[in-house]
Design an enzyme around this catalytic site. Structure first.
Site, PDB file in Angstrom:
ATOM      1  N   ARG A  59     103.135 -26.987  35.479  1.00  0.00           N
ATOM      2  CA  ARG A  59     103.339 -27.565  36.814  1.00  0.00           C
ATOM      3  C   ARG A  59     102.074 -28.280  37.294  1.00  0.00           C
ATOM      4  NH1 ARG A  59     105.735 -23.760  41.481  1.00  0.00           N
ATOM      5  NH2 ARG A  59     103.582 -23.066  41.632  1.00  0.00           N
ATOM      6  N   LYS A 157     102.524 -30.246  43.639  1.00  0.00           N
ATOM      7  CA  LYS A 157     101.833 -29.228  44.448  1.00  0.00           C
ATOM      8  C   LYS A 157     100.464 -29.805  44.800  1.00  0.00           C
ATOM      9  CE  LYS A 157     101.151 -24.205  44.470  1.00  0.00           C
ATOM     10  NZ  LYS A 157     101.746 -23.785  45.718  1.00  0.00           N
ATOM     11  N   GLU A 191     112.722 -23.956  52.830  1.00  0.00           N
ATOM     12  CA  GLU A 191     111.884 -22.898  52.250  1.00  0.00           C
ATOM     13  C   GLU A 191     110.968 -22.368  53.343  1.00  0.00           C
ATOM     14  OE1 GLU A 191     109.280 -24.559  49.225  1.00  0.00           O
ATOM     15  OE2 GLU A 191     108.895 -26.332  50.426  1.00  0.00           O
TER      16      GLU A 191
HETATM   17  N1  PXG Z   1     107.267 -23.034  48.393  1.00  0.00           N
HETATM   18  C1  PXG Z   1     106.047 -23.403  48.795  1.00  0.00           C
HETATM   19  C2  PXG Z   1     105.902 -24.425  49.842  1.00  0.00           C
HETATM   20  C3  PXG Z   1     104.915 -22.823  48.199  1.00  0.00           C
HETATM   21  O1  PXG Z   1     103.698 -23.189  48.577  1.00  0.00           O
HETATM   22  C4  PXG Z   1     106.382 -21.468  46.834  1.00  0.00           C
HETATM   23  C5  PXG Z   1     107.462 -22.097  47.442  1.00  0.00           C
HETATM   24  C6  PXG Z   1     106.633 -20.465  45.767  1.00  0.00           C
HETATM   25  O2  PXG Z   1     106.268 -20.982  44.489  1.00  0.00           O
HETATM   26  P1  PXG Z   1     105.764 -20.047  43.312  1.00  0.00           P
HETATM   27  O3  PXG Z   1     105.643 -20.963  42.167  1.00  0.00           O
HETATM   28  O4  PXG Z   1     104.467 -19.454  43.749  1.00  0.00           O
HETATM   29  O5  PXG Z   1     106.802 -19.026  43.121  1.00  0.00           O
HETATM   30  C7  PXG Z   1     105.088 -21.838  47.204  1.00  0.00           C
HETATM   31  C8  PXG Z   1     103.889 -21.210  46.538  1.00  0.00           C
HETATM   32  C9  PXG Z   1      98.671 -19.189  49.009  1.00  0.00           C
HETATM   33  C10 PXG Z   1      99.677 -19.327  47.948  1.00  0.00           C
HETATM   34  O6  PXG Z   1      97.495 -19.406  48.717  1.00  0.00           O
HETATM   35  C11 PXG Z   1     100.846 -20.036  48.185  1.00  0.00           C
HETATM   36  C12 PXG Z   1     101.767 -20.185  47.170  1.00  0.00           C
HETATM   37  C13 PXG Z   1     101.538 -19.630  45.945  1.00  0.00           C
HETATM   38  C14 PXG Z   1     100.374 -18.922  45.707  1.00  0.00           C
HETATM   39  C15 PXG Z   1      99.431 -18.774  46.718  1.00  0.00           C
HETATM   40  O7  PXG Z   1      99.054 -18.869  50.152  1.00  0.00           O
HETATM   41  N2  PXG Z   1     102.888 -20.906  47.460  1.00  0.00           N
END
Ligand code: PXG
Length: 297
Positions: A59, A157, A191
């Site tokens: 990703r 991302k 989300e």
């Molecule tokens: N939606 C959004 C907008 C995100 O930022 C997810 C879904 C979930 O994705 P994953 O691949 O993690 O299952 C995210 C992920 C943080 C932090 O620092 C935020 C995320 C992941 C890890 C750390 O707050 N968001």
């Protein structure tokens, strides 16, 4: 303290070097700092194994490619750097943050910026108190909408996109909610600020499709796999807040939050207001998965 009794220093990886975190610095001309021009990943390691490392690297490299940042090192090299840093820092479980910026240069135009900055940090992160995993999270719909895919593609991302999420998180914090639920500009449920959303209605698991403008979460994909393995039907479909309020169960998924039940949304109890049966099963299945699969270091 390390084994010899001296204080061990936490190291970070920056552009090919592993150095004490206090010594790491960035140029004030870094495009990530000046414009949010960069990409990132948040990854977790459990008991000496990195969960879904290759999916996160894919990703990251996909995000960089999409905004035409040429990664200065090949994927296997960054992979080894992450594993090496976890060993150096002596961490069994960790939150790994990988950040990449376009590099150093003043002015918006990326034309002449070809020196990306690559940083890996390892730390610990626990997002919510244990009680929220047993009682469920209070969620509030926030005014800030997600950017549509023709504005900023959510599959990228990118650093800059997260101002939108931070604004939404501020709104959730202001009303004392554990998470903010974000809608599309058309009013469909998208989300949470850092997590994907799932509903359970009858025996079906329902989650929004990525094309409406959500991040294709790696935890989301894991939960979809686990549900299918358990014989639960998974439907990716667009839905509204009415569907959330009247769902039997609801939970959120993300690397940071893992799988967390939702007890209440906008003052409406979800189901009986307690984590539901399927949610609890998927939480347990997810926990088991993190304990059994992963890249050892
Ligand atoms: N939606 C959004 C907008 C995100 O930022 C997810 C879904 C979930 O994705 P994953 O691949 O993690 O299952 C995210 C992920 C943080 C932090 O620092 C935020 C995320 C992941 C890890 C750390 O707050 N968001």
């Amino acid at each position: 303290m390390n084994k010899k009794g001296s204080v061990s220093q936490t190291k970070v990886y920056i552009n090919g070097q592993s150095i004490p975190k206090e010594e790491a610095s960035l140029s004030i001309y870094d495009h990530g700092f000046l414009y949010g021009d960069g990409v990132f990943e948040g990854i977790r390691a459990y008991n000496g194994k990195v969960f879904k490392l290759d999916e996160h690297l894919d990703r990251l490299y996909g995000s960089a490619h999409a905004i035409m940042i040429e990664m200065p090192i090949p994927k296997p090299e960054l992979r080894s750097a992450i594993l090496g840093l976890l060993r150096d820092n002596g961490l069994q479980s960790a939150y790994i943050r990988v950040s990449v910026s376009r590099g150093v240069g003043l002015g918006l135009d990326p034309k002449n910026i070809h020196n990306p900055t690559v940083i890996v940090m390892t730390d610990s992160l626990s997002l919510y108190p244990q009680s929220m995993y047993t009682d469920g999270l209070i969620v509030s719909t926030v005014p800030t909408r997600i950017p549509p895919p023709h504005v900023i593609d959510p599959r990228i991302k990118s650093l800059g996109k997260y101002l939108n999420n931070i604004q939404a998180k501020l709104e959730a914090n202001r009303v004392g909610a554990g998470e903010g639920l974000m809608l599309t500009v058309d009013g469909y449920v998208a989300e949470a600020t850092g997590d994907n959303i799932f509903l359970i209605r009858g025996d079906k698991l329902i989650t929004p499709p990525p094309y409406i403008g959500i991040l294709m979460g790696i935890t989301r994909n894991t939960v979809i796999d686990l549900a299918r393995r358990a014989g639960i039907e998974v439907v990716e479909s667009v839905f509204t807040l009415y569907d959330v309020y009247t769902a039997d169960e609801c939970f959120l998924t993300g690397t940071a939050a893992e799988v967390i039940p939702v007890a209440e949304v906008d003052g409406r109890k979800i189901g009986d207001g307690k984590p539901g049966t399927i949610t609890r099963q998927l939480m347990a299945d997810f926990r088991k998965e993190t304990e059994t699969v992963g890249v050892a270091y």
